[in-house]
Design a protein around this motif. Sequence first.
Motif, PDB file in Angstrom:
ATOM      1  N   LEU A 127       0.819  -1.213   0.000  1.00 10.31           N
ATOM      2  CA  LEU A 127       0.000   0.000   0.000  1.00 10.31           C
ATOM      3  C   LEU A 127       0.854   1.265   0.000  1.00 10.31           C
ATOM      4  O   LEU A 127       0.638   2.166  -0.811  1.00 10.31           O
ATOM      5  N   SER A 128       1.815   1.329   0.916  1.00 11.57           N
ATOM      6  CA  SER A 128       2.616   2.551   1.023  1.00 11.57           C
ATOM      7  C   SER A 128       3.909   2.279   1.773  1.00 11.57           C
ATOM      8  O   SER A 128       4.054   1.254   2.450  1.00 11.57           O
ATOM      9  N   ILE A 129       4.825   3.213   1.643  1.00 13.71           N
ATOM     10  CA  ILE A 129       6.080   3.205   2.377  1.00 13.71           C
ATOM     11  C   ILE A 129       6.160   4.538   3.119  1.00 13.71           C
ATOM     12  O   ILE A 129       6.733   5.517   2.621  1.00 13.71           O
ATOM     13  N   PRO A 130       5.553   4.620   4.296  1.00 13.92           N
ATOM     14  CA  PRO A 130       5.472   5.901   4.997  1.00 13.92           C
ATOM     15  C   PRO A 130       6.820   6.438   5.462  1.00 13.92           C
ATOM     16  O   PRO A 130       6.972   7.652   5.662  1.00 13.92           O
ATOM     17  N   LYS A 131       7.787   5.527   5.648  1.00 11.10           N
ATOM     18  CA  LYS A 131       9.090   5.958   6.156  1.00 11.10           C
ATOM     19  C   LYS A 131      10.216   5.226   5.455  1.00 11.10           C
ATOM     20  O   LYS A 131      10.157   4.015   5.259  1.00 11.10           O
ATOM     21  N   PHE A 132      11.238   5.957   5.062  1.00 11.84           N
ATOM     22  CA  PHE A 132      12.468   5.395   4.498  1.00 11.84           C
ATOM     23  C   PHE A 132      13.568   6.398   4.795  1.00 11.84           C
ATOM     24  O   PHE A 132      13.593   7.486   4.218  1.00 11.84           O
ATOM     25  N   GLU A 133      14.468   6.051   5.718  1.00  7.01           N
ATOM     26  CA  GLU A 133      15.481   6.998   6.187  1.00  7.01           C
ATOM     27  C   GLU A 133      16.831   6.311   6.363  1.00  7.01           C
ATOM     28  O   GLU A 133      16.906   5.099   6.544  1.00  7.01           O
ATOM     29  N   LEU A 134      17.884   7.126   6.362  1.00  8.19           N
ATOM     30  CA  LEU A 134      19.234   6.678   6.690  1.00  8.19           C
ATOM     31  C   LEU A 134      19.665   7.318   7.998  1.00  8.19           C
ATOM     32  O   LEU A 134      19.315   8.471   8.277  1.00  8.19           O
ATOM     33  N   SER A 135      20.426   6.577   8.804  1.00  8.27           N
ATOM     34  CA  SER A 135      21.020   7.187   9.988  1.00  8.27           C
ATOM     35  C   SER A 135      22.268   7.956   9.550  1.00  8.27           C
ATOM     36  O   SER A 135      22.749   7.811   8.420  1.00  8.27           O
ATOM     37  N   ASN A 136      22.802   8.766  10.445  1.00 12.28           N
ATOM     38  CA  ASN A 136      24.012   9.546  10.133  1.00 12.28           C
ATOM     39  C   ASN A 136      25.286   8.752  10.346  1.00 12.28           C
ATOM     40  O   ASN A 136      26.367   9.229  10.002  1.00 12.28           O
ATOM     41  N   ASP A 137      25.171   7.548  10.902  1.00 12.51           N
ATOM     42  CA  ASP A 137      26.359   6.731  11.173  1.00 12.51           C
ATOM     43  C   ASP A 137      26.938   6.181   9.872  1.00 12.51           C
ATOM     44  O   ASP A 137      26.214   5.650   9.036  1.00 12.51           O
ATOM     45  N   ILE A 142       5.227  -3.634   8.357  1.00 11.77           N
ATOM     46  CA  ILE A 142       6.604  -3.987   8.698  1.00 11.77           C
ATOM     47  C   ILE A 142       7.299  -2.687   9.067  1.00 11.77           C
ATOM     48  O   ILE A 142       7.290  -1.724   8.288  1.00 11.77           O
ATOM     49  N   ASN A 143       7.912  -2.649  10.248  1.00 14.67           N
ATOM     50  CA  ASN A 143       8.596  -1.437  10.690  1.00 14.67           C
ATOM     51  C   ASN A 143       9.988  -1.803  11.181  1.00 14.67           C
ATOM     52  O   ASN A 143      10.149  -2.391  12.243  1.00 14.67           O
ATOM     53  N   LEU A 144      10.993  -1.488  10.391  1.00 12.97           N
ATOM     54  CA  LEU A 144      12.383  -1.716  10.768  1.00 12.97           C
ATOM     55  C   LEU A 144      12.989  -0.367  11.135  1.00 12.97           C
ATOM     56  O   LEU A 144      13.138   0.503  10.290  1.00 12.97           O
ATOM     57  N   ASP A 145      13.325  -0.211  12.418  1.00 13.69           N
ATOM     58  CA  ASP A 145      13.763   1.089  12.915  1.00 13.69           C
ATOM     59  C   ASP A 145      15.238   1.050  13.309  1.00 13.69           C
ATOM     60  O   ASP A 145      15.631   0.282  14.197  1.00 13.69           O
ATOM     61  N   ASN A 146      16.055   1.853  12.623  1.00 18.08           N
ATOM     62  CA  ASN A 146      17.483   1.986  12.905  1.00 18.08           C
ATOM     63  C   ASN A 146      18.178   0.620  12.917  1.00 18.08           C
ATOM     64  O   ASN A 146      18.878   0.266  13.863  1.00 18.08           O
TER      65      ASN A 146
END
Length: 420
Positions: A298-308, A338-342
């Motif tokens: 349906l959607s990808i509400p979040k897609f981010e990179l960490s600063n590390d 599905i939520n994969l955080d950091n």
Amino acid sequence: MKKILLFAMIFVFGMNVGTGNAENLVRVRLENFIGETNKVDFYFSGDYFTLDPTLILEEGVNYCLTVKNGTLYIKGGGVKQRVDEPFLLVPRDYSEKNKVTLNERPYLGAMEFQLENKHHIRPVNQLPLEDYLKGVVPLEVFPSWHIEALKAQALAARTYAVSHLKEDMDDTTFYQVYGGYAWNARTTKAVEDTKGQVITYKNKLIDAFYSASNGGKTENNTNVWGGDSRSFYPIKDDPYDPVHPWEFTLKKSQIDLTKIDFNIDESWELLKEKDSEITSIMKKSINRQGYPGDIVILSIPKFELSNDRFSSDRSMKGSIEVEFLQRLLDDTILLGTINLDNVNLNRIRPMIGGSIFKSYYIESLEDDGTKYTMKGRGYGHGVGMSQWGASRMGEQGKNYKEIVQFYFPGTTITTLPVTK
């Protein structure tokens, strides 16, 4: 197990294998080419036999091996019977005249057909190391590249294969891509000109990792797979690698449910994602994470990179959230997330696909409110030899020994056998 051991003895001692000995035999599970199937078509050229005295097969006849109720059956040329698993095809003499052709692709040596999970047929090809390499090198690099680059690839491939001789390798990128008797004259010459040569460090084989492109900077093994850092996998600038910039976009919203009428019978079939190439990979990944049945994204509400970042400037971690619908066998439809955080990026990259999300050498990830745009460099893990870099070195007059020394500094080229 007894049959497998007997098969190995027959192959080594019952045939004229002029290219190697027992230590130089390779077993390759054909997973990339065959996939998961309950049916394999084959025929053979030359003189082959099986271990079943009641089964007489003829050269050039098309046979079909199938699975039914957890049992293997063979049919063709007047033959129709059950066969024991594993089913073996062994040439009386090893040569290029003796080939087993599976689904129109020829393979030298012997072929073992295993029953996998009681549903699928898994062919396992066994042949001498040097001939295995002749089926690897032309698929790992372009045969038109400079001959010195092809020789360097032959050394890396041979070293890697010898390091894994005790395993059943497969024909995927998890080990090395292998195409059977898909030989090319130039890559065959590179293998033959370096016969038996491997790369060692302190008299022991290295893994000799390689990837298509490191983006202009090599990577250390620890940053990719963990474990102890190896000095012959340094982080350093690579002036020969052509960098290979890449980019992909991923829309935040894939399906607008407000436009779907679930009262009509074909409503599920009307659910089509906007980025089908990525979402088809994403759906398989979600299945593997414990969500069976049909999936639509349906959607990808979040897609981010960490600063590390590692000292190689490659990204370490990121986050992604995926909303999806799951249809079970009884047509029940569930909403899932599905939520994969950091997490480490090696958990996110497979959800998008390694041929799209090509490396962890990421230059930017932008979110404009409707889509994500990621840009990066290189193709693969970046550890060890850059195949494109080796090609450039060959073009610039470097020989294969110089290429090996640049990408695996401090190592030695040794002739088999060596300590493993």
